[in-house]
Scaffold this motif. Structure first.
Motif, PDB file in Angstrom:
ATOM      1  N   HIS A   1      48.299  32.753  37.569  1.00  0.00           N
ATOM      2  CA  HIS A   1      48.816  33.595  38.662  1.00  0.00           C
ATOM      3  C   HIS A   1      49.998  32.887  39.309  1.00  0.00           C
ATOM      4  CE1 HIS A   1      48.672  36.519  41.937  1.00  0.00           C
ATOM      5  NE2 HIS A   1      48.714  35.512  42.793  1.00  0.00           N
ATOM      6  N   MET A   2      51.137  33.574  39.394  1.00  0.00           N
ATOM      7  CA  MET A   2      52.346  33.008  39.981  1.00  0.00           C
ATOM      8  C   MET A   2      52.818  33.875  41.133  1.00  0.00           C
ATOM      9  SD  MET A   2      54.597  31.730  36.717  1.00  0.00           S
ATOM     10  CE  MET A   2      54.022  30.408  35.661  1.00  0.00           C
ATOM     11  N   VAL A   3      53.250  33.227  42.205  1.00  0.00           N
ATOM     12  CA  VAL A   3      53.782  33.911  43.387  1.00  0.00           C
ATOM     13  C   VAL A   3      55.239  33.515  43.532  1.00  0.00           C
ATOM     14  CG1 VAL A   3      53.577  34.237  45.876  1.00  0.00           C
ATOM     15  CG2 VAL A   3      51.516  33.886  44.486  1.00  0.00           C
ATOM     16  N   MET A   4      56.136  34.501  43.435  1.00  0.00           N
ATOM     17  CA  MET A   4      57.575  34.261  43.520  1.00  0.00           C
ATOM     18  C   MET A   4      58.107  34.871  44.813  1.00  0.00           C
ATOM     19  SD  MET A   4      57.886  32.724  40.618  1.00  0.00           S
ATOM     20  CE  MET A   4      59.680  32.557  40.540  1.00  0.00           C
TER      21      MET A   4
ATOM     22  N   VAL B   1      49.398  46.101  32.280  1.00  0.00           N
ATOM     23  CA  VAL B   1      49.685  46.467  30.899  1.00  0.00           C
ATOM     24  C   VAL B   1      49.091  45.412  29.963  1.00  0.00           C
ATOM     25  CG1 VAL B   1      51.919  45.286  30.953  1.00  0.00           C
ATOM     26  CG2 VAL B   1      51.522  47.110  29.287  1.00  0.00           C
ATOM     27  N   ASP B   2      48.606  45.883  28.824  1.00  0.00           N
ATOM     28  CA  ASP B   2      48.039  45.012  27.795  1.00  0.00           C
ATOM     29  C   ASP B   2      49.054  44.899  26.668  1.00  0.00           C
ATOM     30  OD1 ASP B   2      46.531  43.600  26.019  1.00  0.00           O
ATOM     31  OD2 ASP B   2      44.706  44.751  26.358  1.00  0.00           O
ATOM     32  N   LEU B   3      49.495  43.663  26.395  1.00  0.00           N
ATOM     33  CA  LEU B   3      50.510  43.433  25.370  1.00  0.00           C
ATOM     34  C   LEU B   3      49.893  42.761  24.149  1.00  0.00           C
ATOM     35  CD1 LEU B   3      53.435  42.145  27.646  1.00  0.00           C
ATOM     36  CD2 LEU B   3      52.941  44.493  26.918  1.00  0.00           C
ATOM     37  N   GLY B   4      48.813  43.303  23.688  1.00  0.00           N
ATOM     38  CA  GLY B   4      48.205  42.770  22.471  1.00  0.00           C
ATOM     39  C   GLY B   4      47.592  41.408  22.656  1.00  0.00           C
ATOM     40  N   GLY B   5      46.567  41.315  23.459  1.00  0.00           N
ATOM     41  CA  GLY B   5      45.902  40.037  23.712  1.00  0.00           C
ATOM     42  C   GLY B   5      46.353  39.372  24.996  1.00  0.00           C
ATOM     43  N   LEU B   6      47.550  39.693  25.479  1.00  0.00           N
ATOM     44  CA  LEU B   6      48.063  39.178  26.744  1.00  0.00           C
ATOM     45  C   LEU B   6      48.105  40.328  27.743  1.00  0.00           C
ATOM     46  CD1 LEU B   6      49.466  37.031  28.540  1.00  0.00           C
ATOM     47  CD2 LEU B   6      51.640  37.824  27.579  1.00  0.00           C
ATOM     48  N   ARG B   7      47.377  40.173  28.815  1.00  0.00           N
ATOM     49  CA  ARG B   7      47.373  41.199  29.859  1.00  0.00           C
ATOM     50  C   ARG B   7      48.252  40.730  31.012  1.00  0.00           C
ATOM     51  NH1 ARG B   7      45.232  45.829  30.346  1.00  0.00           N
ATOM     52  NH2 ARG B   7      44.730  46.783  32.362  1.00  0.00           N
ATOM     53  N   VAL B   8      49.159  41.604  31.425  1.00  0.00           N
ATOM     54  CA  VAL B   8      50.135  41.267  32.473  1.00  0.00           C
ATOM     55  C   VAL B   8      49.899  42.190  33.663  1.00  0.00           C
ATOM     56  CG1 VAL B   8      52.580  41.095  33.080  1.00  0.00           C
ATOM     57  CG2 VAL B   8      51.817  40.538  30.754  1.00  0.00           C
ATOM     58  N   ARG B   9      49.898  41.596  34.832  1.00  0.00           N
ATOM     59  CA  ARG B   9      49.785  42.351  36.086  1.00  0.00           C
ATOM     60  C   ARG B   9      50.954  41.939  36.982  1.00  0.00           C
ATOM     61  NH1 ARG B   9      45.114  44.605  39.035  1.00  0.00           N
ATOM     62  NH2 ARG B   9      45.647  44.759  41.266  1.00  0.00           N
ATOM     63  N   TRP B  10      51.718  42.930  37.391  1.00  0.00           N
ATOM     64  CA  TRP B  10      52.900  42.695  38.242  1.00  0.00           C
ATOM     65  C   TRP B  10      52.721  43.458  39.539  1.00  0.00           C
ATOM     66  CZ3 TRP B  10      56.558  46.472  39.778  1.00  0.00           C
ATOM     67  CH2 TRP B  10      57.719  45.980  40.374  1.00  0.00           C
TER      68      TRP B  10
ATOM     69  N   VAL C   1      56.742  38.559  44.995  1.00  0.00           N
ATOM     70  CA  VAL C   1      56.307  39.270  43.790  1.00  0.00           C
ATOM     71  C   VAL C   1      55.270  38.383  43.109  1.00  0.00           C
ATOM     72  CG1 VAL C   1      57.000  40.175  41.542  1.00  0.00           C
ATOM     73  CG2 VAL C   1      58.512  40.444  43.518  1.00  0.00           C
ATOM     74  N   SER C   2      54.154  38.967  42.732  1.00  0.00           N
ATOM     75  CA  SER C   2      53.105  38.194  42.059  1.00  0.00           C
ATOM     76  C   SER C   2      52.993  38.625  40.601  1.00  0.00           C
ATOM     77  CB  SER C   2      51.753  38.379  42.768  1.00  0.00           C
ATOM     78  OG  SER C   2      51.305  39.711  42.649  1.00  0.00           O
TER      79      SER C   2
END
Length: 437
Positions: free
Chosen positions: A36-39, A74-83, A90-91
């Motif tokens: 988890h990254m916080v920008m 979104v699920d990118l084929g094994g990698l799930r991204v949450r924006w 922006v997290s």
């Protein structure tokens, strides 16, 4: 069902209705690892962050978000991204599943950030304020030493905090430290009966605690700067207050100018930091609320999250609140001293005005006396000239049978002419001053 005609709709109805569904928790199945990254971003970087996400989605042949989208999962084929797009930051949350035989008893366990394109990850818009890895582990992944060995291997013993949640079924441990890779670490071992939605809600609370904790602490630099400025301002205000007590009329304008400049400096500092202090106060309250939502139970040998925050975060919170109160108090003190000095100056100005009015009244009285004297002389002069005319008329009339001599006629006319001239001037004077009144 029959279609029922609808009245005119409020333009914000759909947006406001969907607000309760904004940023919902995701179901998470252990074992897994999240990064988890916080920008922290300004308005331009927030828009750039949206475009950065769109670039990643296009590379994976997915649809891109529109301008009104504030969160994407979104699920990118094994990698799930949450924006998630927030007001100040922006997290990004990246999640990958772990195999059941992956052991975590090494100093370099796998992370979700490793599965993200590295060049793309390094170019995230904004400034990174927080980064944390969360491992959701099962008992089989902890090796022969169990959870205690993994905690000792991955976390710093000096700052350990942990507790039991889910009525004692889930163990959570962290050290609130930045490790060599620039990220914090947290370990979560859910019980076998914990469902994926329930675990997802726990993960979201833990991420929000870390995010809001860092955002709240942004008030600390502002508080330190404000304290330094307030110290000089308070000293100058004390000197000005002492100088005002000993000031005379000639030095008051200069003191008022200094006080006005000081008030401008204090208000400028207040305006620059008030928004930051207000935001920090809101973030501190969110951290406290999320910790209470955990419903922690004590884990033997560990400080709970609530105890750790009470010891480590409460002083920072008090510092920010104290700086905000000190700003308000100084602003009120400057305002009071300014009002006192202005009142003193106004009273002296009123006294000067009264003295000026008194001198003007004296001058006016003298002018009236001079005017009366001039009027008396005018009556005498006009009477003299009119009597002279009457004398000439009497001389001519005496030859035609006027019985009195010119001198006798002039002598008799003097009182009548003088009274008539005086009365005419009085009437004129009355008309002029009566109309003006």
């Amino acid at each position: 069902m029959p279609v029922v005609p609808q009245p005119a709709q409020h333009p914000q109805r759909a947006l406001l209705h969907n607000e309760i569904h904004a940023r919902p928790p995701e179901s998470v199945q252990a074992p897994a690892v999240l990064t988890h990254m916080v920008m922290v971003c300004d308005s331009a970087q927030r828009e750039a962050s949206r475009q950065h996400l769109a670039a990643l989605l296009r590379d994976h042949h997915r649809s891109v978000p529109d301008e009104s989208t504030t969160h994407v999962r979104v699920d990118l084929g094994g990698l799930r991204v949450r924006w998630e797009l927030h007001t100040e930051f922006v997290s990004w949350t990246f999640q990958v599943a772990l195999s059941a035989d992956t052991l975590l008893d090494t100093r370099t366990p796998p992370t979700a950030a490793e599965e993200v394109p590295q060049a793309w990850l390094a170019a995230l818009p904004g400034q990174c304020l927080g980064c944390i890895h969360i491992w959701l582990v099962q008992s089989a992944q902890c090796g022969s030493g169990g959870m205690e060995q993994v905690v000792a291997q991955l976390l710093n013993a000096d700052t350990l905090a942990g507790s039991l949640v889910h009525r004692g079924q889930t163990q959570v441990c962290t050290d609130f430290a930045i490790h060599a890779d620039g990220c914090s670490r947290m370990l979560v071992q859910p019980g076998p009966e914990i469902s994926a939605p329930r675990l997802g809600r726990l993960v979201q609370r833990l991420l929000e605690i870390e995010t809001y904790r860092m955002m709240a602490l942004l008030g600390m630099p502002a508080a330190r700067h404000a304290v330094a400025v307030l110290g000089h301002a308070e000293q100058e205000l004390a000197e000005l207050a002492q100088a005002i007590r000993q000031a005379d009329r000639r030095s008051e304008p200069a003191l008022l100018d200094r006080l006005t400049r000081l008030a401008g400096q204090v208000e400028s500092e207040y305006a620059a930091s008030h928004a930051r202090f207000s935001a920090s106060r809101a973030y501190f309250e969110l951290v406290e609320k999320r910790i209470l939502d955990l419903q922690e139970e004590r884990l033997s040998g560990f400080l709970s999250f609530q105890e750790f925050m009470a010891r480590r975060l409460a002083p920072a919170r008090s510092t920010c609140e104290w700086a905000a109160r000190r700003q308000n108090a100084l602003s009120e003190r400057v305002s009071r001293v300014s009002n006192l000095l202005r009142t003193r100056v106004e009273i002296e100005q009123q006294q000067s005005s009264q003295q000026l009015l008194g001198s003007m009244n004296e001058r006016q009285a003298m002018q009236l006396k001079l005017q009366s004297t001039v009027e008396g002389l005018s009556v005498a002069a006009i009477t003299y000239y009119i009597t002279g005319l009457i004398s000439y008329l009497a001389k001519g009339a005496h030859g035609l049978g006027w019985p009195l001599s010119a001198e006798s006629t002039a002598a008799l006319a003097i009182p009548v002419v003088a009274f008539g001239v005086w009365w005419s001037l009085r009437r004129l004077h009355h008309k002029l001053f009566g109309a003006k009144h």
